[in-house]
Each structure stands twice: as C-alpha cells, then as structure tokens.
Design a protein around this motif. Sequence first.
Motif, mmCIF file in Angstrom:
data_model
loop_
_atom_site.group_PDB
_atom_site.id
_atom_site.type_symbol
_atom_site.label_atom_id
_atom_site.label_comp_id
_atom_site.label_asym_id
_atom_site.label_seq_id
_atom_site.Cartn_x
_atom_site.Cartn_y
_atom_site.Cartn_z
ATOM 1 N N PHE A 1 36.661 48.295 47.253
ATOM 2 C CA PHE A 1 36.010 49.332 46.455
ATOM 3 C C PHE A 1 36.942 49.816 45.338
ATOM 4 N N ALA A 2 38.196 49.961 45.639
ATOM 5 C CA ALA A 2 39.144 50.365 44.600
ATOM 6 C C ALA A 2 39.231 49.317 43.503
ATOM 7 N N ASN A 3 39.375 48.061 43.886
ATOM 8 C CA ASN A 3 39.549 47.002 42.899
ATOM 9 C C ASN A 3 38.308 46.786 42.041
ATOM 10 N N ASN A 4 37.133 47.036 42.619
ATOM 11 C CA ASN A 4 35.886 46.790 41.895
ATOM 12 C C ASN A 4 35.297 48.041 41.270
ATOM 13 N N SER A 5 35.714 49.226 41.729
ATOM 14 C CA SER A 5 34.992 50.426 41.312
ATOM 15 C C SER A 5 35.888 51.572 40.872
ATOM 16 N N THR A 6 36.709 52.098 41.770
ATOM 17 C CA THR A 6 37.446 53.314 41.436
ATOM 18 C C THR A 6 38.725 53.055 40.653
ATOM 19 N N ALA A 7 39.287 51.856 40.763
ATOM 20 C CA ALA A 7 40.498 51.502 40.015
ATOM 21 C C ALA A 7 40.332 50.061 39.514
ATOM 22 N N VAL A 8 39.345 49.869 38.639
ATOM 23 C CA VAL A 8 38.999 48.529 38.174
ATOM 24 C C VAL A 8 40.209 47.861 37.543
ATOM 25 N N ILE A 9 40.482 46.628 37.945
ATOM 26 C CA ILE A 9 41.664 45.909 37.482
ATOM 27 C C ILE A 9 41.501 45.567 36.005
ATOM 28 N N SER A 10 42.485 45.936 35.221
ATOM 29 C CA SER A 10 42.465 45.624 33.793
ATOM 30 C C SER A 10 43.885 45.351 33.340
ATOM 31 N N ARG A 11 44.293 44.080 33.404
ATOM 32 C CA ARG A 11 45.645 43.710 32.989
ATOM 33 C C ARG A 11 45.728 43.501 31.484
ATOM 34 N N GLY A 12 44.573 43.499 30.802
ATOM 35 C CA GLY A 12 44.576 43.368 29.352
ATOM 36 C C GLY A 12 44.837 41.955 28.890
ATOM 37 N N PHE A 13 44.955 41.794 27.538
ATOM 38 C CA PHE A 13 45.213 40.463 26.978
ATOM 39 C C PHE A 13 46.485 39.894 27.608
ATOM 40 N N PRO A 14 46.549 38.611 27.936
ATOM 41 C CA PRO A 14 45.536 37.579 27.784
ATOM 42 C C PRO A 14 44.694 37.354 29.041
ATOM 43 N N PHE A 15 44.704 38.318 29.964
ATOM 44 C CA PHE A 15 44.033 38.119 31.244
ATOM 45 C C PHE A 15 42.589 38.600 31.235
ATOM 46 N N ASN A 16 42.313 39.675 30.517
ATOM 47 C CA ASN A 16 40.936 40.149 30.431
ATOM 48 C C ASN A 16 40.812 41.112 29.272
ATOM 49 N N GLY A 17 39.571 41.540 29.032
ATOM 50 C CA GLY A 17 39.329 42.475 27.952
ATOM 51 C C GLY A 17 39.438 43.902 28.454
ATOM 52 N N SER A 18 38.327 44.604 28.496
ATOM 53 C CA SER A 18 38.355 46.024 28.851
ATOM 54 C C SER A 18 38.460 46.272 30.347
ATOM 55 N N GLY A 19 38.117 45.274 31.161
ATOM 56 C CA GLY A 19 38.105 45.479 32.612
ATOM 57 C C GLY A 19 36.771 45.957 33.131
ATOM 58 N N LEU A 20 36.084 46.753 32.356
ATOM 59 C CA LEU A 20 34.777 47.255 32.774
ATOM 60 C C LEU A 20 33.734 46.155 32.597
ATOM 61 N N PRO A 21 32.568 46.272 33.224
ATOM 62 C CA PRO A 21 32.054 47.396 34.004
ATOM 63 C C PRO A 21 32.586 47.411 35.443
ATOM 64 N N SER A 22 32.152 48.429 36.192
ATOM 65 C CA SER A 22 32.595 48.590 37.573
ATOM 66 C C SER A 22 31.401 48.503 38.523
ATOM 67 N N LEU A 23 31.707 48.348 39.795
ATOM 68 C CA LEU A 23 30.681 48.371 40.836
ATOM 69 C C LEU A 23 30.198 49.817 40.963
ATOM 70 N N SER A 24 29.014 50.092 40.434
ATOM 71 C CA SER A 24 28.538 51.465 40.359
ATOM 72 C C SER A 24 27.099 51.635 40.809
ATOM 73 N N ALA A 25 26.432 50.541 41.180
ATOM 74 C CA ALA A 25 25.044 50.623 41.627
ATOM 75 C C ALA A 25 24.804 49.513 42.638
ATOM 76 N N VAL A 26 23.650 49.564 43.290
ATOM 77 C CA VAL A 26 23.291 48.562 44.291
ATOM 78 C C VAL A 26 22.199 47.668 43.718
ATOM 79 N N THR A 27 22.571 46.430 43.388
ATOM 80 C CA THR A 27 21.557 45.454 42.972
ATOM 81 C C THR A 27 20.819 44.919 44.182
ATOM 82 N N TYR A 28 21.547 44.651 45.271
ATOM 83 C CA TYR A 28 20.927 44.312 46.550
ATOM 84 C C TYR A 28 21.978 44.401 47.645
ATOM 85 N N LEU A 29 21.513 44.483 48.873
ATOM 86 C CA LEU A 29 22.350 44.422 50.063
ATOM 87 C C LEU A 29 22.137 43.072 50.727
ATOM 88 N N GLU A 30 23.171 42.584 51.421
ATOM 89 C CA GLU A 30 23.079 41.232 51.959
ATOM 90 C C GLU A 30 23.780 41.148 53.311
#
Length: 868
Positions: free
Chosen positions: A87-116
């Motif tokens: 939950f921290a890695n996907n939502s409350t503390a979204v990983i964003s190492r910046g260039f050259p690894f990623n852009g903004s880091g967002l979006p985050s896990l903030s809603a339920v598309t489905y449960l499985e």
Amino acid sequence: MPAATQSRQLFVNGIRAQRARSTAEPSGFTLSATGFTTGDASYLSWTNPSAIEVIDNNAWKHMRCPLSSITATSSGGSSLNVDPTCFANNSTAVISRGFPFNGSGLPSLSAVTYLENAYQLLDRPGEFYLDTAAGQLYYKPRPGEDLSTANVELPTLESLLNVSGTPGHLSPIDDTSAAVRYTGSGWEAYGPGRKLGDLHDTVHATKNNGDSVSYTFTGTGIDVISETNADEGTADVYIDGTRIQSIDASNTTRLSQQVIASVTDLPKGQHTVTMVKTSGEFMLVDGFTVIPDPIAPVRDITFQGLHFAYTTWNDPSTKGYIDNQAGVLWDSTPEHNPVRVPAAVQVHRGTNITFKGVTVKHVGGAGIDLADGTQYSSVTGSVIDDTSGGGISVGEVDDYYLTDTRRMTTGDTISQNWISRVGQDYSDTVGVWAGYTRGLTIDHNDIGHTPYSGVSIGWGWGWASSCDLQASQGLANCSRGTIYAQGNRVLNNHIHDVMQVLHDGGPIYTNGGQGDGSVRSEVAGNVIEVGNHSNFLLYHDEGSSYWNTHDNVVRFNGQWWTGMWTPTIHHIVGYNNYSDLNGYDYNRGTNVSMDPAIRPVNGVWPTAAKEIIAAAGPSAAHRPLAGRIDDDDTAIDYAGAWQAAGGRGKGEYLDNIHSTTENGGSASLTFTGTSVTVIGDRNSDQGEVEVFVDGASKGLIDTSRGASEGRQVQVPIYSSGTLPPGTHTIKVVKRSGTLMVLDGFQVNAVVNDTSPAIGYGGAAWVHYSHRGFGDLSDDVHATTADGDTVTVTFTGTSITVLSETNSDQGNIAINLDGVPQPPVNTYSAARRSQQPVYTAAGLAAGRHTLTLTKAGGTWMLIDGYRVQ
C-alpha cells in the motif's frame, strides 16, 4: 490439489479461466489510511482475506495489492486493509526515482477497479478459486464443458526455457555502500536531495588532490560511475595497486551517472579498484557496477517450430504489482530497483539466438524476453497469444549508462510475428516492449487486442534532453545524462485494437532519447488503427528525440493522430503520413517538424496510403490460411466514415467491431475461396445492408432487431453458398438504420499445396507438377524422409488435410496447437487422389497451428487443405 500448490492461472480446454472477480468499479468504497472502507458489512464474512487482491487501473498504471485483513469499522461497515508495504509503494508513498527511471510517479492506487481471488466472488461460469492452504481448486464450468473429459491445466512453473550467458543482470552499487572506502580528509557526502540525477540522489566528492576511493569486488571487471562537469578534473585509476589509466571527467556540460572508468577482462577473482584525484576542483563518485563473470554470451542457437504453453508467476500474490509503466515494476525492497514481468521464454546475454515459427500462449507472465544485452538475436514468424504480461520484450531499463558496446542490447529483430491478447492479467503490459536498444528492428508484425500500448520503445523520459529543455518543461531541477539507444526502426507493422483498458499510451509509443542524432531512429510504413482510449495514436512522449516518422497510415479512433506535448521532445521529423483523424492537437516539442497528415477524400484513401496498408503486417508466407477474417484485417477495404472499437465486452469475435453511420459506407474483401459469409450484429439501431458478390447485388438484408429482443452478436448476415474456385470480391453497403456493424468475414477455401503459407520442414521435400493423377491443381508436395514436417496456421473452426492414399504411403503423426493427436494411416491398396486423410472440426474460432510429421511408409504427400 497437493497442499501448498500455488498458481494464479487456470486453463480449461485451452481457454483461460478468470480468477474469481467482482464486478467492475464496485460501489461504496472510500480510500482510507490503511486501504478502503465501505458501509457494507458483508465483506467481514469473506474467508482467507490475505489471498484477496484489490486492483486499480488508473491512467497508464495497473496496480494491485493483497489484503492483510478485513476488519469492522466503527460505523458497522468493513475495512479492507491492504498489505502495508504494498500500500505504501502503490499509494501513500508512490515510488518516484525520477529520470531516467520514471516520470512523475503518479498516479497512485486510490480506487477499486475490481476485487479478485475470494471464494465468495466465485459466481460466474469460467471463474476459479485456488485455496492453497486447503489444497482445493474450485471452478464453475462454462456452458457445454464436461470436466470429466476436459483438459485442465494449472501451471506451476514460471519459466519454460532459460538461455543464459554471462554476466547476468548488472546493477550499480551506490556510493553510500559501506564497502566503498574513502581515504583522505576532503571527502564529503552530498544528498539525498542533490536533485541532479545522481544514482539514488547521492554522491561523494573531494577537492583534495591525492584523496582516493577504493572498492574491493569479486569478478572480471568494473565500471566507475561519476559525473562529468566543468569543475571535474583528472584522476589515476589503479587495479590491485597497479596504475592502469588516467581519466579526465571535465566537460562543459554537467552529465550525471557517467562511466568515467571501465575495466574489463580481468581474471575472475577478488580485485580492488582505486581512483586517486590528480587535478580539477572536484573528484566525484556516484557508484560502481561490478561485472562478476566473463563477458561470454550464450550464442548460435535456433529454436524452431516449438510450442510453449502454461506458466504462472506468483510474486504478485505476496508482493503485489507495484507498477511503473508498460510492465516495468518496482522491487518492493527499500532500493526500489526496476524489475520486469518475467517471460515464459527468457534469453539473458545471448548472441545470435533465433526463435523461428514458435508459439507462446496461455502463460502467466510475458511471452519472450531478449534481456541483458542480448545481441543480433531474433523472433520471426512466431505467434504470441494469451499472455498475462506482455508479448515480446527487448533490452533493459537500467543499463542506459553503458559505454561498453559488448554489453549493449544491439542488432535484434522482431519480425513477421502475430502478437495478440497480451496483458490478460496485468493491464499495463504491451505487445512489443523495448527499453534501451541499439539497431533494433521491429517490422512486419501484426500486433492487436492489447490493454495498453501496441509497441512501446525507449525509456528515460527527459533524461537525455538538455537542461534548457527540461526548464522549458517547468522542471525545477535538471536530471541529465546519456542514453546509448539509437538507430532503432519500427517499420511496416499492422497495429490495431490497442489501449482497450488504460489511457495515455498508443499503438506506437516512444519514450526517452535516441542518442545524439548521429544515427536517427525511424517509424515508417505502419498501419495504426483502432486506438480505443488513445489520445495520440502515434505517440512520441516525453524526451523522445531523433525520430524520422513518415509514410504511416493512422485511422479509426483516437483523439489525434499524433502530438508533441512538451519541450523535452525534440528533433523529430514527420512527413507523408496519412490519417482520417484530427490533426495533431499541438506541437510543443523543440525542433519538431511534423507535416499535416494527408486525409482520405470522401472516405477513399490515396493510392500511396493503400499501398502502405497492403504492405503492412506479416507477408504472405506468415499469414494464416483463409478462414475467419476479423474486421481489423487490412485485407478489408473500408470506404466512407467508419469507426471502430475494441474491449466492448459484448461477445463479438476478438471483442471488437467496425461500424458506420453513413448510408453508402462500405466494406469490401477480395478473397480466394469457395464461399463467404458476412458476420455482424443484429440490434434495434441497425437497418438494411446491401451485399454484392463479384459486382452483382444479392439484395437488401435487414439487420434490425426489436428493442426488447436485445443485441445478437457474431450473426451470419449473408452467406454466398458455393462459388466457383478462384478469386472473388464481396462488398457490404449500409443502406438504412443508425448503424451498420461489421464483425468480419468467414471464408471457406481449398488451398493448394503451393501456398506460401504452408511451411515445409526438412530437406527431402519435392514439388511434383503435371502428375495426371487427379491431384488438386495437378500437383503435390512429397517427401521420403521420416521426420520431415509440414505446418500450417489457419484461422477458423475446421481444417481438412487433402492427400493421396496408396500402397507406398504410411503413418503421419499429427500435432494440433502443440497437442499430439492420434496418427493417421494413409495406406491403401490402390491410389486415391484428393483424399481427406485428417479433419479437425468444432475448434474454437480463432488461430490454430497444424503440423504433420512423416512417420512411416515410403512417401508422405500433401495436396492441399480445406479450411472453414
């Protein structure tokens, strides 16, 4: 099942089952500090909560986490508490190492598309639930399935083939490691917070000449990673106490994460590298990359005609799916290194590794991965279908800094392949993904029915763009380095029905720089259509540079055919492109010259565009035999104002259709066969269509249906009956109603043994013509060598092999879709021509592969195939 059996996939009669899943977008959930809360107390009764996963498809990311528990809320509802690390890695503390690894880091896990994966969700045919602790597998059969005779596959392996040279994957060691020894009084640690693109945002630096840094390692070589800048100077480099070189890190421009010293081909063992400052204001250290083994690729192996199927990948069950983009994830460890969805067929550090005519399907990860500096290797004439992850991957995302060409991903080819239905579980994955590559060719492939992009090539975002361009984008700090990618080509592909689930991607998506412009990269000759949730169908994203983009056809759905949204996109030239979509929304790139697309006139494409359409995708030798032809097929000529859509969930063939609201809009198909059927929908908003066969009208056909009766899909709208052998043209024209829907055509054909789509394997095959024995077209192919093979791929539901029976013929081994079938005996006392020696009928509509192998007698003979 045996207790503790773990798997995330199930296949019944070759069809993927769905892990028990909720409806889409279940209502009533609110994001909380620990997960999601709801006023519904029924979730408290759900069993085995740690096996349940919450999934959020958000913009370009697919994020999933297991639950840790389900507890009651103070208001009498339920709290679905997500695993804290995930939950921290996907939502409350979204990983964003910046260039050259990623852009903004967002979006985050903030809603339920489905449960499985809850037993309580097992409510629809085709769903399953595996209770690992109890060793019980639950499955709700689909209509008509008899589990007493069904072929049920619960895969437990992650990889089926692993071809690995040395060294394996290489990751830098940060300057903060306790194993790095700094000697002298001038050393200072800077960061985290330097924000100049350093590895993990930290460096060590000294101003004192004579200060040194040492690192002891076990291996055969090492890269020293630093920074080049105007305030850097010279240093002496020692290996095991012997000075081997002097380096100069001075540069007019600051560049981060630069290899300033590289030592290779040492005898394997323990060594110490030492660097001593000799001049300049600073000597700076950012990290070290150890080469643990000799640079010795596995080489010169060909895999041909093999079928790979049935794998799983269990990491998401405990770690979740911590998405970055396009099947590139973050490791859950504190370093958060990038990792990728594993492939069923993996090559690590290979040279001249060839996959030809292979099939990879029904797998729980990606299909084929050419990883870790694999060079001059290829995947050609192959089928990748029904994967949980991506299709074919090439290259890495964390070797951008390399200067040693022996370790760069170079000269690979992805050509003449059919790639479809990837990302069945992980919606961010793509058909063909390439990270940092040099001289990669992706050409003449058919890539379709994907949840995210079709081809995604490049990485790094604005990392290779100048600080001026990064500032123009509004970035407060400049993180800039170099990328070895260049000279890559995306040519003559048919890319269609992509972006079914996620947003902010495209049929062709580029990211990051393509070198220094000395060798430009190219996107040309592609047919790009049915973008679904695409904004730009030909999408040069952040940092893309040095592309020549020309002679592409872009059509059917999507907001704009192309667009450049930010100044870090630079030095792109576009010309001779064709599109029926709006012009590009804006050009905010730098030194970008993109001519307006040439538009069709009254729904008719220019001759040059038609030639591009005809040439795109696999060539005749790699196309399936006639049978079911999807509405996305480039053989269909659409005239007028047409739309298209995929991922509809209404039961149409391959889940996509074309439609038009324009009376007079038409779709034509020229085919070789003996009958043809028009496949479409019937619905209340449809009306009359007129069908023409070889120019003759067959009258009006009413495709309407009462509003209370609902939609019918995959309906035979018109069937021609028996036609004389040869080439024919069928045309369907909208005459009334709101819509005309086309789902494709069914062609029945007898195909002669000389078809280029028939693959003869072995050296003994001979073509005999003018035999005078009553053969189809008076010719046959024949072989006398046991073990010789003949393979055909076809789309449809039935195939019959036409051969000859005679006293000099014997047994033939049969393999259908990778599964051995009972052999057939072609012996008879007297010669009989055009005999149906083998028939496979009642197959699932779609692509199939049939291989015959000579197993006895003097001769095996092929006269043709009857396909339906």
